[in-house]
Structures are given as structure tokens and as C-alpha cells.
Scaffold this motif. Sequence first.
Motif, PDB file in Angstrom:
ATOM      1  N   GLN A 178      -7.567  66.392   1.674  1.00 52.55           N
ATOM      2  CA  GLN A 178      -8.491  67.482   1.350  1.00 52.55           C
ATOM      3  C   GLN A 178      -9.724  67.281   2.230  1.00 52.55           C
ATOM      4  O   GLN A 178     -10.368  66.235   2.194  1.00 52.55           O
ATOM      5  N   MET A 179     -10.019  68.305   3.072  1.00 53.62           N
ATOM      6  CA  MET A 179     -11.116  68.175   4.015  1.00 53.62           C
ATOM      7  C   MET A 179     -11.520  69.558   4.517  1.00 53.62           C
ATOM      8  O   MET A 179     -10.716  70.473   4.551  1.00 53.62           O
ATOM      9  N   ASP A 180     -12.755  69.671   4.936  1.00 53.93           N
ATOM     10  CA  ASP A 180     -13.303  70.906   5.489  1.00 53.93           C
ATOM     11  C   ASP A 180     -13.243  70.834   7.006  1.00 53.93           C
ATOM     12  O   ASP A 180     -13.820  69.928   7.614  1.00 53.93           O
ATOM     13  N   ARG A 239       0.118  71.888  -3.217  1.00 53.47           N
ATOM     14  CA  ARG A 239       1.300  72.696  -2.905  1.00 53.47           C
ATOM     15  C   ARG A 239       1.974  72.223  -1.623  1.00 53.47           C
ATOM     16  O   ARG A 239       3.204  72.139  -1.542  1.00 53.47           O
ATOM     17  N   ALA A 240       1.158  71.909  -0.614  1.00 51.81           N
ATOM     18  CA  ALA A 240       1.715  71.424   0.650  1.00 51.81           C
ATOM     19  C   ALA A 240       2.415  70.087   0.439  1.00 51.81           C
ATOM     20  O   ALA A 240       3.531  69.876   0.927  1.00 51.81           O
ATOM     21  N   ARG A 241       1.785  69.193  -0.304  1.00 57.09           N
ATOM     22  CA  ARG A 241       2.371  67.874  -0.570  1.00 57.09           C
ATOM     23  C   ARG A 241       3.712  68.027  -1.277  1.00 57.09           C
ATOM     24  O   ARG A 241       4.689  67.342  -0.948  1.00 57.09           O
ATOM     25  N   GLU A 242       3.792  68.944  -2.244  1.00 57.98           N
ATOM     26  CA  GLU A 242       5.054  69.208  -2.943  1.00 57.98           C
ATOM     27  C   GLU A 242       6.122  69.704  -1.968  1.00 57.98           C
ATOM     28  O   GLU A 242       7.278  69.292  -2.034  1.00 57.98           O
ATOM     29  N   ARG A 243       5.734  70.588  -1.062  1.00 61.48           N
ATOM     30  CA  ARG A 243       6.675  71.115  -0.067  1.00 61.48           C
ATOM     31  C   ARG A 243       7.159  69.995   0.857  1.00 61.48           C
ATOM     32  O   ARG A 243       8.353  69.861   1.106  1.00 61.48           O
ATOM     33  N   PHE A 244       6.229  69.177   1.359  1.00 68.98           N
ATOM     34  CA  PHE A 244       6.607  68.097   2.278  1.00 68.98           C
ATOM     35  C   PHE A 244       7.524  67.096   1.582  1.00 68.98           C
ATOM     36  O   PHE A 244       8.513  66.652   2.157  1.00 68.98           O
ATOM     37  N   ASP A 245       7.194  66.751   0.338  1.00 70.11           N
ATOM     38  CA  ASP A 245       8.035  65.810  -0.418  1.00 70.11           C
ATOM     39  C   ASP A 245       9.430  66.378  -0.648  1.00 70.11           C
ATOM     40  O   ASP A 245      10.428  65.683  -0.487  1.00 70.11           O
ATOM     41  N   ALA A 246       9.500  67.660  -1.030  1.00 70.00           N
ATOM     42  CA  ALA A 246      10.792  68.291  -1.287  1.00 70.00           C
ATOM     43  C   ALA A 246      11.658  68.329  -0.030  1.00 70.00           C
ATOM     44  O   ALA A 246      12.880  68.235  -0.113  1.00 70.00           O
ATOM     45  N   LEU A 247      11.016  68.449   1.128  1.00 72.69           N
ATOM     46  CA  LEU A 247      11.748  68.494   2.395  1.00 72.69           C
ATOM     47  C   LEU A 247      11.937  67.113   3.009  1.00 72.69           C
ATOM     48  O   LEU A 247      12.566  66.978   4.063  1.00 72.69           O
ATOM     49  N   GLY A 248      11.365  66.099   2.366  1.00 73.25           N
ATOM     50  CA  GLY A 248      11.484  64.740   2.882  1.00 73.25           C
ATOM     51  C   GLY A 248      10.727  64.510   4.175  1.00 73.25           C
ATOM     52  O   GLY A 248      11.167  63.731   5.021  1.00 73.25           O
ATOM     53  N   LEU A 249       9.592  65.186   4.333  1.00 69.82           N
ATOM     54  CA  LEU A 249       8.822  65.083   5.567  1.00 69.82           C
ATOM     55  C   LEU A 249       7.632  64.146   5.390  1.00 69.82           C
ATOM     56  O   LEU A 249       6.882  64.261   4.410  1.00 69.82           O
ATOM     57  N   TYR A 279      -9.126  72.723   2.740  1.00 70.52           N
ATOM     58  CA  TYR A 279     -10.330  72.618   1.918  1.00 70.52           C
ATOM     59  C   TYR A 279      -9.991  72.619   0.425  1.00 70.52           C
ATOM     60  O   TYR A 279     -10.640  71.992  -0.381  1.00 70.52           O
ATOM     61  N   SER A 280      -8.912  73.311   0.090  1.00 75.50           N
ATOM     62  CA  SER A 280      -8.523  73.495  -1.306  1.00 75.50           C
ATOM     63  C   SER A 280      -7.621  72.364  -1.805  1.00 75.50           C
ATOM     64  O   SER A 280      -6.569  72.103  -1.216  1.00 75.50           O
ATOM     65  N   ASP A 281      -8.016  71.744  -2.901  1.00 79.13           N
ATOM     66  CA  ASP A 281      -7.164  70.731  -3.535  1.00 79.13           C
ATOM     67  C   ASP A 281      -5.818  71.325  -3.933  1.00 79.13           C
ATOM     68  O   ASP A 281      -4.781  70.660  -3.819  1.00 79.13           O
ATOM     69  N   GLN A 282      -5.821  72.570  -4.404  1.00 81.51           N
ATOM     70  CA  GLN A 282      -4.582  73.218  -4.835  1.00 81.51           C
ATOM     71  C   GLN A 282      -3.628  73.448  -3.666  1.00 81.51           C
ATOM     72  O   GLN A 282      -2.414  73.283  -3.806  1.00 81.51           O
ATOM     73  N   MET A 283      -4.169  73.827  -2.511  1.00 78.22           N
ATOM     74  CA  MET A 283      -3.304  74.020  -1.344  1.00 78.22           C
ATOM     75  C   MET A 283      -2.750  72.680  -0.868  1.00 78.22           C
ATOM     76  O   MET A 283      -1.582  72.606  -0.464  1.00 78.22           O
TER      77      MET A 283
END
Length: 190
Positions: A43-45, A27-37, A20-24
Motif C-alpha cells: 500500500q503506497m501513494d 483484492r490484488a493479493r487475492e488474485r495473485f495468490d489464486a493464480l500462484g504468482l 493507494y487503497s488497502d482494499q485494492m
Amino acid sequence: AGFFAVILSRLGHRVTAIDYSDQMILRARERFDALGLPVATIQMDVQNLRFEKESFDAVVTRNVLWNLDSPKRAYQEINRVLRPGGTVIVDDGNMYLYLHNTAYAAARERNRAQASKGLHDKYNVDHVDFSIMEKIAEDLPMSSTLRPIWDFQQLVSLGFSDIHIMLRGGELPTGFRIVARKKGNENWQK
């Protein structure tokens, strides 16, 4: 952010992560990119999913349902987007039941007295005031609902079967994991 999404993606599953949170999501997108996933992020409820009916083989949630205004609606949406024979995995807990349940409040106090520092204190490197969260949680429906009994009842009412519940915690279950299969295609294979 993205704890299960990382694991599932590394296991070779095609994963779509929502929050739901744009910020989460950021953060998740940054993690996935850093791990190459290759994890899709949206963003959705979860209480109002924009996916088509029967879009997914599995839905996995972690620490989500306890903080929703309408967790029953979330279960209905999860059921709607799951294919027949699909699996739901819910990892959640009685996060703030101690605010409304005397047995949980007493157990929490005993646990706090035995521990030199609680998890929030031990890992609270940002010095977050968790009393603010308690004030918010006080009015959330799941904060006063004994779980996973409630979750089991929701899943049964939606027609799920093969329901397995694993409890975590001390003298009273504070955390749990539920794995259940949606009925409808008894010959369904992975």
C-alpha cells in the motif's frame, strides 16, 4: 486490480504492485495468490514513493494518473525510482475531459446516442452510481487537461527520450498508452 502485474509476472518479471487503497491491495493479493504468482504488494501513494532512487528497470501504470491530485509529482517520483535507461509505460486516458471540454462532451453524447448501453451501464453489475465519480472527477486536475499532450511535456521535461504514444478512442482520443525511456545509460540492457 493487478491487470498488468499479472501479465508481467507471467512473463517472468519480478513485480512489485502498489496501490493507494488497502482494499485494492487486498483484492490484488487475492488474485495473485489464486493464480500462484509471486507478486509483492504494498500500500503506497505513487505521488510519494518510499522506494530508493533508481530501484526499478520499469514502471507501469494503468488508469492511475488521471485520478491524482498531483500527477506531475507522480511523474517526478516515477523518474526518481527508475534506473537510467529504464522504461515507463503509462496506460491512461481523458476519462472525464468531457466535463470541461465541449468537443469531448459532444463526442461523448454522439457515442452514447449510437450505443444501446454504455460500458458503465452494460457491466455495472453492482449498480454503482457513476454520477458520484463525476462529482469527484470534476475537481481533479487531469479531468480538465488535454492528454497525452500534457504527459508528453512532463516526460520531456524530466529528460525521457524515445517517447511513443498510441491513441485509443473514437473521434477523439479517450485512451492512450505512452512508452518512454529514461536517459542516462545508453548502453543499458534488459
